[in-house]
Design a protein around this motif. Structure first.
Motif: not given
Length: 163
Positions: A105-124
């Motif tokens: 399940i994690i692997g099938s959503h990995r791309t969007s998870l990576e995008g969310l991580w970047l957004e989280l890093i940027g916004r806090g």
């Protein structure tokens, strides 16, 4: 068990398997993203193990019909865990299967998870709705550039940024 509104709620084996997979989600994410898991997964792994024991010994949902009496005592779980090696052999495949399921399940959503991580890093921070809206299976999202993946790995490991 009587629920609000007077309706009975009855959970089958899949309900417990789903909850075991949920408990193992953090470990699965670390394994998918980092290739190994750290020691912060201990309480989640403990919770998953306890659910597998309840499924097996209390609910008779794993091929063993000799069950505990109603009301699961935490001390009983701990005691049986230490002494019942056949139980351990029966629940290990359940835990492994649900960890594999969580990793899929994690692997099938990995791309969007990576995008969310970047957004989280940027916004806090991210709101729950932003996370829900940001999660999509990989086949419907654009793959991040290798540079983006490298940036995520560097941030996760606390390394300096390079482009």
């Amino acid at each position: 068990m009587m629920e609000a509104g007077g309706e009975f709620e009855n959970h089958g084996k899949q309900f417990y398997l789903d909850n075991i997979a949920i408990h193992l989600g953090g470990m699965a994410a670390e394994l998918v993203v980092l290739g190994e898991h750290g020691d912060r997964v201990a309480s989640d792994l403990d919770g998953a193990t306890r659910l597998a024991i309840i499924l097996d010994r209390h609910l008779g949902m794993n091929g063993v019909l000799h069950a505990w009496p109603a009301g699961v005592d935490e001390r009983l779980i701990d005691r049986v865990r230490r002494r019942d090696s056949p139980l351990t052999r029966r629940i290990e495949p359940i835990l492994r299967e649900q960890l594999a399921r969580a990793k899929t399940i994690i692997g099938s959503h990995r791309t969007s998870l990576e995008g969310l991580w970047l957004e989280l890093i940027g916004r806090g921070h991210l709101a729950g709705q932003q996370i829900v809206e940001g999660l999509r299976p990989d086949e419907t999202t654009n793959l991040p550039m290798p540079k983006t993946r490298r940036k995520i790995r560097q941030r996760l490991h606390g390394e300096g940024e390079s482009t």
